[in-house]
Design a protein around this motif. Sequence first.
Motif, PDB file in Angstrom:
ATOM      1  N   VAL A 156       0.856  -1.186   0.000  1.00  0.00           N
ATOM      2  CA  VAL A 156       0.000   0.000   0.000  1.00  0.00           C
ATOM      3  C   VAL A 156       0.890   1.233   0.000  1.00  0.00           C
ATOM      4  O   VAL A 156       1.774   1.356   0.855  1.00  0.00           O
ATOM      5  CB  VAL A 156      -0.928   0.001   1.230  1.00  0.00           C
ATOM      6  CG1 VAL A 156      -1.688   1.312   1.351  1.00  0.00           C
ATOM      7  CG2 VAL A 156      -1.899  -1.163   1.137  1.00  0.00           C
ATOM      8  N   PRO A 157       0.718   2.135  -0.986  1.00  0.00           N
ATOM      9  CA  PRO A 157       1.588   3.312  -1.021  1.00  0.00           C
ATOM     10  C   PRO A 157       1.267   4.300   0.110  1.00  0.00           C
ATOM     11  O   PRO A 157       0.221   4.195   0.744  1.00  0.00           O
ATOM     12  CB  PRO A 157       1.281   3.943  -2.390  1.00  0.00           C
ATOM     13  CG  PRO A 157       0.032   3.310  -2.891  1.00  0.00           C
ATOM     14  CD  PRO A 157      -0.262   2.098  -2.058  1.00  0.00           C
ATOM     15  N   GLY A 158       2.188   5.239   0.354  1.00  0.00           N
ATOM     16  CA  GLY A 158       1.936   6.298   1.332  1.00  0.00           C
ATOM     17  C   GLY A 158       2.466   5.941   2.692  1.00  0.00           C
ATOM     18  O   GLY A 158       3.378   5.123   2.828  1.00  0.00           O
ATOM     19  N   HIS A 165      -4.519  -6.338  -3.043  1.00  0.00           N
ATOM     20  CA  HIS A 165      -4.605  -7.643  -3.713  1.00  0.00           C
ATOM     21  C   HIS A 165      -5.131  -7.403  -5.129  1.00  0.00           C
ATOM     22  O   HIS A 165      -6.331  -7.455  -5.378  1.00  0.00           O
ATOM     23  CB  HIS A 165      -5.515  -8.587  -2.927  1.00  0.00           C
ATOM     24  CG  HIS A 165      -4.971  -8.922  -1.586  1.00  0.00           C
ATOM     25  ND1 HIS A 165      -4.380 -10.119  -1.281  1.00  0.00           N
ATOM     26  CD2 HIS A 165      -4.879  -8.172  -0.455  1.00  0.00           C
ATOM     27  CE1 HIS A 165      -3.955 -10.112  -0.041  1.00  0.00           C
ATOM     28  NE2 HIS A 165      -4.249  -8.931   0.493  1.00  0.00           N
ATOM     29  N   ALA A 166      -4.208  -7.107  -6.038  1.00  0.00           N
ATOM     30  CA  ALA A 166      -4.626  -6.705  -7.393  1.00  0.00           C
ATOM     31  C   ALA A 166      -5.059  -7.912  -8.225  1.00  0.00           C
ATOM     32  O   ALA A 166      -5.929  -7.800  -9.088  1.00  0.00           O
ATOM     33  CB  ALA A 166      -3.489  -5.960  -8.081  1.00  0.00           C
ATOM     34  N   LEU A 167      -4.439  -9.052  -7.966  1.00  0.00           N
ATOM     35  CA  LEU A 167      -4.778 -10.272  -8.714  1.00  0.00           C
ATOM     36  C   LEU A 167      -4.614 -11.454  -7.763  1.00  0.00           C
ATOM     37  O   LEU A 167      -3.599 -11.557  -7.073  1.00  0.00           O
ATOM     38  CB  LEU A 167      -3.810 -10.414  -9.898  1.00  0.00           C
ATOM     39  CG  LEU A 167      -4.243 -11.244 -11.096  1.00  0.00           C
ATOM     40  CD1 LEU A 167      -5.530 -10.682 -11.694  1.00  0.00           C
ATOM     41  CD2 LEU A 167      -3.144 -11.230 -12.159  1.00  0.00           C
ATOM     42  N   GLY A 224     -15.092  -6.563 -16.376  1.00  0.00           N
ATOM     43  CA  GLY A 224     -15.245  -6.384 -14.925  1.00  0.00           C
ATOM     44  C   GLY A 224     -15.200  -4.901 -14.613  1.00  0.00           C
ATOM     45  O   GLY A 224     -14.745  -4.098 -15.419  1.00  0.00           O
ATOM     46  N   GLU A 225     -15.672  -4.577 -13.403  1.00  0.00           N
ATOM     47  CA  GLU A 225     -15.729  -3.165 -12.991  1.00  0.00           C
ATOM     48  C   GLU A 225     -14.327  -2.578 -12.868  1.00  0.00           C
ATOM     49  O   GLU A 225     -13.352  -3.308 -12.692  1.00  0.00           O
ATOM     50  CB  GLU A 225     -16.375  -3.055 -11.610  1.00  0.00           C
ATOM     51  CG  GLU A 225     -17.843  -3.296 -11.556  1.00  0.00           C
ATOM     52  CD  GLU A 225     -18.284  -3.465 -10.105  1.00  0.00           C
ATOM     53  OE1 GLU A 225     -18.962  -2.561  -9.598  1.00  0.00           O
ATOM     54  OE2 GLU A 225     -17.948  -4.489  -9.488  1.00  0.00           O
ATOM     55  N   SER A 226     -14.280  -1.253 -12.836  1.00  0.00           N
ATOM     56  CA  SER A 226     -13.035  -0.540 -12.651  1.00  0.00           C
ATOM     57  C   SER A 226     -12.347  -1.011 -11.353  1.00  0.00           C
ATOM     58  O   SER A 226     -13.010  -1.168 -10.325  1.00  0.00           O
ATOM     59  CB  SER A 226     -13.361   0.947 -12.566  1.00  0.00           C
ATOM     60  OG  SER A 226     -12.180   1.660 -12.569  1.00  0.00           O
ATOM     61  N   GLY A 227     -11.051  -1.275 -11.434  1.00  0.00           N
ATOM     62  CA  GLY A 227     -10.291  -1.672 -10.245  1.00  0.00           C
ATOM     63  C   GLY A 227     -10.320  -3.167  -9.958  1.00  0.00           C
ATOM     64  O   GLY A 227      -9.756  -3.621  -8.964  1.00  0.00           O
ATOM     65  N   CYS A 228     -10.960  -3.974 -10.837  1.00  0.00           N
ATOM     66  CA  CYS A 228     -11.074  -5.415 -10.549  1.00  0.00           C
ATOM     67  C   CYS A 228      -9.817  -6.177 -10.915  1.00  0.00           C
ATOM     68  O   CYS A 228      -9.718  -7.377 -10.654  1.00  0.00           O
ATOM     69  CB  CYS A 228     -12.287  -6.013 -11.251  1.00  0.00           C
ATOM     70  SG  CYS A 228     -12.086  -6.087 -13.037  1.00  0.00           S
ATOM     71  N   GLY A 229      -8.853  -5.515 -11.565  1.00  0.00           N
ATOM     72  CA  GLY A 229      -7.583  -6.194 -11.846  1.00  0.00           C
ATOM     73  C   GLY A 229      -7.326  -6.479 -13.320  1.00  0.00           C
ATOM     74  O   GLY A 229      -6.371  -7.185 -13.647  1.00  0.00           O
TER      75      GLY A 229
END
Length: 327
Positions: free
Chosen positions: A22-24, A34-36, A53-58
């Motif tokens: 996680v950045p920051g 958990h991108a994929l 798939g929806e935005s951000g689903c990988g």
Amino acid sequence: MTTGAPHAPLLTLDDVHVRHPVPGPRLFSKAHVHALTGAHVEVRQGETIGVVGESGCGKSTLARVLVGLQRPTEGTVAFEGTDLWQMPARRRAAEFGAAVGVVFQDPATALNRRLTVRQVIRDPLDVHGRGTRAQREDRVGEVMGLVGLPPSAADALPGQLSGGQRQRVAIARALALEPRVVVADEPTSALDVSVRAQILNLLHDLKERLGLGLVFISHDIQTVRHLADRIVVMYLGRIVEEGPVEHVIRTPRHPYTAALFSAAPALLGGTERIPLRGPLPSAVNPPEGCPFRTRCRHADQTCAIDPPDRAGTVDAHRFRCHHPVEP
Ligand SMILES: Nc1ncnc2c1ncn2[C@@H]1O[C@H](COP(=O)(O)OP(=O)(O)OP(=O)(O)O)[C@@H](O)[C@H]1O
């Protein structure tokens, strides 16, 4: 569309996971995006796979793994059986870099604005040291012809071309090294509606003529229906359903797929909209068990505990759900 016996897979992803720190300020914590999660994909010669798939689903993460731009945190990526990330970097760049081409969403940012069209398309040939200079120039002319660019465009700068022409340049560049697989990540969403169909038809024609394996990522299920042989549906980093495109569109088995398709009214002609409950969970803390359970009308205790396995073999139509929709 594909006919006859299926070819052996060219490109295979097996149980691929991608996690980003996680950045920051939480950089030193153990939190990950958990991108994929556990992706299995097989890309075959002459077959088009559509990923939705929806935005951000990988989807883009999957594309980046497929083209070797993203190394999986776990799992394997193999081209014709050879594990990509076990190869020495130079061999990976030389062999895999040539075998798999990529077309990104926005040609305005993907192409170097200072290079002429000729230079942009010749660049991968130069980098890979293909043939003599004259042969490389010939290849540039050849691929420009393949994608329908006039020879007069060779000395233009990308900024002097229309969006559609620029995307043709990006496709020509992706084809320069004669790849066996092309991955196109939302290749028309930055273009005017008027030229989208031309670019989609071009990709389809090229796949047929060159016998490519094509992976096509899109928000638009109708487009995927038009172009793809197989469809892959993603939710929160997981492939939740996949199979022959018409079969999945007509009889979705995963409740998420059914809801997603019901939001595209033109798809099946007036199917009742199935609302999704609640917000999309964070990819940093995806739900235990089935990732869709927090928004699913059918979820029970099993879904909270057990991540569903890949089930279903009807025509290689597979889904991950404990309570699939009745066909
Ligand atoms: N480099 C990164 N660092 C941290 N998180 C990332 C990184 N790249 C992607 N993500 C996160 O991984 C998840 C999947 O992102 P991805 O871009 O693959 O989704 P997508 O389906 O392609 O979305 P879109 O349709 O909006 O492009 C998202 O939660 C995203 O915020």
